[in-house]
Motif scaffolding. Structure first.
Motif, PDB file in Angstrom:
ATOM      1  N   TYR A 390       0.830  -1.206   0.000  1.00 30.42           N
ATOM      2  CA  TYR A 390       0.000   0.000   0.000  1.00 30.42           C
ATOM      3  C   TYR A 390       0.867   1.259   0.000  1.00 30.42           C
ATOM      4  CZ  TYR A 390      -3.325   3.440   1.938  1.00 30.42           C
ATOM      5  OH  TYR A 390      -4.108   4.550   2.171  1.00 30.42           O
ATOM      6  N   LEU A 391       1.913   1.273   0.816  1.00 32.42           N
ATOM      7  CA  LEU A 391       2.807   2.428   0.860  1.00 32.42           C
ATOM      8  C   LEU A 391       3.633   2.542  -0.419  1.00 32.42           C
ATOM      9  CD1 LEU A 391       3.995   2.277   4.581  1.00 32.42           C
ATOM     10  CD2 LEU A 391       2.349   3.858   3.551  1.00 32.42           C
ATOM     11  N   GLN A 392       4.072   1.395  -0.955  1.00 34.69           N
ATOM     12  CA  GLN A 392       4.825   1.424  -2.216  1.00 34.69           C
ATOM     13  C   GLN A 392       3.966   1.943  -3.365  1.00 34.69           C
ATOM     14  OE1 GLN A 392       6.308  -2.580  -2.725  1.00 34.69           O
ATOM     15  NE2 GLN A 392       8.272  -2.099  -1.762  1.00 34.69           N
ATOM     16  N   ALA A 393       2.659   1.714  -3.271  1.00 33.19           N
ATOM     17  CA  ALA A 393       1.726   2.189  -4.300  1.00 33.19           C
ATOM     18  C   ALA A 393       1.253   3.606  -4.022  1.00 33.19           C
ATOM     19  CB  ALA A 393       0.534   1.243  -4.388  1.00 33.19           C
ATOM     20  N   GLU A 394       1.987   4.300  -3.157  1.00 30.52           N
ATOM     21  CA  GLU A 394       1.664   5.686  -2.793  1.00 30.52           C
ATOM     22  C   GLU A 394       0.237   5.791  -2.256  1.00 30.52           C
ATOM     23  OE1 GLU A 394       2.531   7.884  -6.340  1.00 30.52           O
ATOM     24  OE2 GLU A 394       4.681   7.910  -5.932  1.00 30.52           O
ATOM     25  N   ARG A 395      -0.103   4.830  -1.419  1.00 26.11           N
ATOM     26  CA  ARG A 395      -1.375   4.754  -0.713  1.00 26.11           C
ATOM     27  C   ARG A 395      -2.576   4.682  -1.663  1.00 26.11           C
ATOM     28  NH1 ARG A 395      -0.820   9.307   3.826  1.00 26.11           N
ATOM     29  NH2 ARG A 395       0.787  10.150   2.472  1.00 26.11           N
ATOM     30  N   SER A 396      -2.370   3.977  -2.761  1.00 28.10           N
ATOM     31  CA  SER A 396      -3.473   3.707  -3.683  1.00 28.10           C
ATOM     32  C   SER A 396      -4.028   2.309  -3.382  1.00 28.10           C
ATOM     33  CB  SER A 396      -3.003   3.772  -5.136  1.00 28.10           C
ATOM     34  OG  SER A 396      -3.979   3.226  -5.999  1.00 28.10           O
ATOM     35  N   LEU A 397      -5.290   2.265  -2.948  1.00 32.12           N
ATOM     36  CA  LEU A 397      -5.911   0.970  -2.641  1.00 32.12           C
ATOM     37  C   LEU A 397      -6.017   0.102  -3.885  1.00 32.12           C
ATOM     38  CD1 LEU A 397      -8.775   2.225  -0.291  1.00 32.12           C
ATOM     39  CD2 LEU A 397      -6.749   0.934   0.396  1.00 32.12           C
ATOM     40  N   LEU A 398      -6.340   0.727  -5.010  1.00 34.45           N
ATOM     41  CA  LEU A 398      -6.502  -0.040  -6.245  1.00 34.45           C
ATOM     42  C   LEU A 398      -5.184  -0.655  -6.699  1.00 34.45           C
ATOM     43  CD1 LEU A 398      -8.949   2.194  -8.339  1.00 34.45           C
ATOM     44  CD2 LEU A 398      -9.402  -0.063  -7.390  1.00 34.45           C
ATOM     45  N   LYS A 399      -4.096   0.147  -6.672  1.00 33.03           N
ATOM     46  CA  LYS A 399      -2.798  -0.377  -7.110  1.00 33.03           C
ATOM     47  C   LYS A 399      -2.311  -1.478  -6.169  1.00 33.03           C
ATOM     48  CE  LYS A 399      -1.147   3.820  -9.440  1.00 33.03           C
ATOM     49  NZ  LYS A 399      -0.132   4.897  -9.436  1.00 33.03           N
ATOM     50  N   ALA A 400      -2.490  -1.279  -4.865  1.00 34.85           N
ATOM     51  CA  ALA A 400      -2.058  -2.304  -3.915  1.00 34.85           C
ATOM     52  C   ALA A 400      -2.847  -3.588  -4.106  1.00 34.85           C
ATOM     53  CB  ALA A 400      -2.222  -1.787  -2.487  1.00 34.85           C
ATOM     54  N   ALA A 401      -4.150  -3.466  -4.335  1.00 40.29           N
ATOM     55  CA  ALA A 401      -4.985  -4.660  -4.550  1.00 40.29           C
ATOM     56  C   ALA A 401      -4.549  -5.397  -5.812  1.00 40.29           C
ATOM     57  CB  ALA A 401      -6.447  -4.246  -4.649  1.00 40.29           C
ATOM     58  N   ARG A 403      -1.519  -5.363  -7.183  1.00 39.88           N
ATOM     59  CA  ARG A 403      -0.227  -5.996  -6.948  1.00 39.88           C
ATOM     60  C   ARG A 403      -0.364  -7.288  -6.174  1.00 39.88           C
ATOM     61  NH1 ARG A 403       3.953  -1.073  -5.214  1.00 39.88           N
ATOM     62  NH2 ARG A 403       3.888   0.054  -7.197  1.00 39.88           N
ATOM     63  N   MET A 404      -1.300  -7.312  -5.224  1.00 37.51           N
ATOM     64  CA  MET A 404      -1.437  -8.475  -4.347  1.00 37.51           C
ATOM     65  C   MET A 404      -2.474  -9.475  -4.854  1.00 37.51           C
ATOM     66  SD  MET A 404      -1.173  -6.746  -0.580  1.00 37.51           S
ATOM     67  CE  MET A 404      -0.864  -8.364   0.159  1.00 37.51           C
ATOM     68  N   HIS A 405      -3.187  -9.094  -5.926  1.00 36.38           N
ATOM     69  CA  HIS A 405      -4.224  -9.970  -6.501  1.00 36.38           C
ATOM     70  C   HIS A 405      -5.309 -10.286  -5.463  1.00 36.38           C
ATOM     71  CE1 HIS A 405      -1.547 -10.452  -9.912  1.00 36.38           C
ATOM     72  NE2 HIS A 405      -0.589 -10.837  -9.091  1.00 36.38           N
ATOM     73  N   VAL A 406      -5.748  -9.236  -4.773  1.00 37.20           N
ATOM     74  CA  VAL A 406      -6.851  -9.371  -3.812  1.00 37.20           C
ATOM     75  C   VAL A 406      -7.843  -8.245  -4.072  1.00 37.20           C
ATOM     76  CG1 VAL A 406      -5.395 -10.431  -2.032  1.00 37.20           C
ATOM     77  CG2 VAL A 406      -5.687  -7.948  -2.060  1.00 37.20           C
ATOM     78  N   ALA A 407      -8.999  -8.306  -3.414  1.00 34.18           N
ATOM     79  CA  ALA A 407     -10.027  -7.288  -3.593  1.00 34.18           C
ATOM     80  C   ALA A 407      -9.629  -5.998  -2.889  1.00 34.18           C
ATOM     81  CB  ALA A 407     -11.360  -7.791  -3.039  1.00 34.18           C
ATOM     82  N   ARG A 408     -10.138  -4.891  -3.400  1.00 33.75           N
ATOM     83  CA  ARG A 408      -9.844  -3.594  -2.788  1.00 33.75           C
ATOM     84  C   ARG A 408     -10.325  -3.561  -1.344  1.00 33.75           C
ATOM     85  NH1 ARG A 408     -11.747   2.439  -4.892  1.00 33.75           N
ATOM     86  NH2 ARG A 408     -11.458   3.496  -2.878  1.00 33.75           N
ATOM     87  N   ASN A 409     -11.492  -4.116  -1.061  1.00 35.54           N
ATOM     88  CA  ASN A 409     -12.018  -4.116   0.307  1.00 35.54           C
ATOM     89  C   ASN A 409     -11.096  -4.875   1.263  1.00 35.54           C
ATOM     90  OD1 ASN A 409     -14.212  -2.614  -0.447  1.00 35.54           O
ATOM     91  ND2 ASN A 409     -15.626  -4.358  -0.612  1.00 35.54           N
TER      92      ASN A 409
END
Length: 458
Positions: A390-401, A403-409
């Motif tokens: 999440y921090l590497q994605a500059e606190r973007s929930l969509l980008k972090a999700a 990267r991790m192949h999980v849901a945004r929620n």
């Protein structure tokens, strides 16, 4: 055979009844198949497990008293192969009444390793003395605890006399082999090359032309350094380490290579490249443009070999600097509790390497910044990894999700839970938290808190 002979033979069989203590029951053997098979046939698997434990204790005691014989996991396991094989051979000697040679291939292998690592003979002989003293104590204590009182005195005398003769023959054979190996090594080209390499690394004055000819390697070019190692128990040979290192460097466009074996289970290597068109010649180039990064990382066909790689750099200073980075990357890889294979690139672990130079301080930093999030548990690791992405994605929930192949929620829930454990929002102490997460990700258990006790379980 009369009754007294039957009684003597029965008393001599006490080594077969030996068993390891609870603490050493799960310790795996380090010796070769031939020594293990010989001992198992003579005394059985239980007594073999006891001798494996004794061999481990011998190696530990030797390195504690003579640290020059150690130097990391590889040298320790090489030493343990020797001490364990000697304990097994001594056990067989007691049962067979002196029918076997005290020298083992594993012990001679360690002897040669000492020569190539520059360990002086007096240190080797002191280690032999200390190891055999520890072994004799273990055998005498086992005899006293195992043999019936009526036979104990005679058996302890036999153990003492047998081990004295055994140790005397072993020490003489090891000293003779050490001197012969030292003569071979000193006159070899490998010794001259290693001496030249160490002079360069120690920044001693060297003539670059003379050194290049001695090494058969052009020191004026750009260099890519790596270290390679394997666990002694994998059975990988020095030739496999060398093949893996050369293949790795060739795949990265190195036109010549230099390989220096370090002991039995490690090596240093360099590859020389032309400086045109790569990232070292163009500091503004992105990692994707660096030929070091455009080849698959894992050394194909060498699953037991691990490597660490520095960054490309030119000339004598570059030769040293790239090697220093490779050594630091190896240290970081060895610190990690995560199973590793393939190659560790310094650029990927540079931050963790810098922050773990003092491991105790790094541990305190991680645990202070992350709090309960630094627990060494699967759940805490899941939250840490989500927060790190999440921090590497500059606190973007969509980008972090993504990267991790999980849901945004899922990311939303985990980040909120992580913030609860941190005791503050991720915007607070952002850099410190991200650094702590990076170290925890790279190193793992070495900087994390042990799993807290569960009152219900207790």
């Amino acid at each position: 055979m009369n009754g007294s002979d039957d009684g003597l033979d029965a008393a001599r069989g006490w080594p077969r009844s030996l068993r390891p203590t609870r603490a050493g029951a799960g310790l795996g053997p380090a010796s070769g198949a031939a020594v293990l098979a010989e001992a198992t046939s003579a005394v059985g698997p239980g007594a073999v497990a006891w001798a494996v434990e004794v061999g481990h204790d011998m190696a530990t005691a030797v390195i504690a008293a003579v640290p020059e014989l150690g130097g990391g996991e590889g040298p320790f396991e090489t030493l343990r192969m020797g001490t364990e094989s000697v304990a097994l051979r001594a056990l067989v000697t007691l049962v067979a009444d002196g029918a076997t040679s005290p020298l083992t291939d594993e012990a001679l292998l360690g002897d040669r390793d000492f020569v190539r690592r520059g360990v002086p003979l007096d240190k080797v002989l002191r280690g032999i003395h200390l190891g055999h003293a520890a072994m004799a104590r273990a055998f005498m204590a086992a005899c006293e605890a195992t043999v019936a009182e009526a036979d104990r005195s005679a058996q302890m005398k036999r153990v003492s006399e047998t081990l004295f003769e055994f140790i005397d023959g072993f020490s003489s054979g090891m000293a003779e082999e050490y001197l012969a190996e030292r003569d071979r090594w000193v006159t070899s080209s490998a010794a001259a090359r290693e001496e030249t390499v160490r002079s360069i690394l120690e920044q001693s004055p060297v003539d670059i032309g003379t050194a290049s000819r001695t090494l058969d390697y052009d020191l004026r070019r750009e260099h890519l350094a790596l270290t390679a190692w394997c666990h002694p128990a994998t059975g990988a040979e020095a030739s496999e380490l060398q093949r893996a290192a050369v293949e790795f460097l060739r795949a990265r466009r190195c036109i010549t290579t230099l390989v220096v074996p370090i002991g039995r289970t490690g090596l240093w290597a360099w590859g020389a490249r032309t400086a045109q068109g790569n990232a070292a010649a163009n500091p503004a180039a992105s990692p994707a443009e660096d030929p070091v990064a455009d080849v698959a990382a894992d050394p194909e066909g060498h699953p037991s070999v691990q490597m660490a790689c520095g960054s490309p750099a030119s000339g004598l200073d570059g030769f040293r600097r790239s090697h220093e980075e490779a050594v630091l990357a190896e240290r970081t890889a060895r610190l990690s509790s995560r199973p590793r294979s393939g190659v560790t690139h310094y650029r990927d672990v540079e931050l963790a390497s810098l922050l773990t130079g003092d491991l105790d301080r790094a541990r305190r930093f991680v645990q202070r910044e992350l709090g309960p999030l630094a627990d060494d548990t699967p759940h805490a690791e899941e939250l840490r990894e989500t927060l790190r992405h999440y921090l590497q994605a500059e606190r973007s929930l969509l980008k972090a999700a993504a990267r991790m192949h999980v849901a945004r929620n899922t990311v939303t829930y985990r980040v909120k839970r992580a913030e609860q454990l941190l005791g503050h929002g991720v915007a607070d102490r952002h850099l410190e938290v991200q650094a702590a997460l990076t170290v925890a990700h790279v190193v793992g258990s070495a900087v994390l808190r042990e799993e807290p006790a569960n009152p219900r379980r207790r």
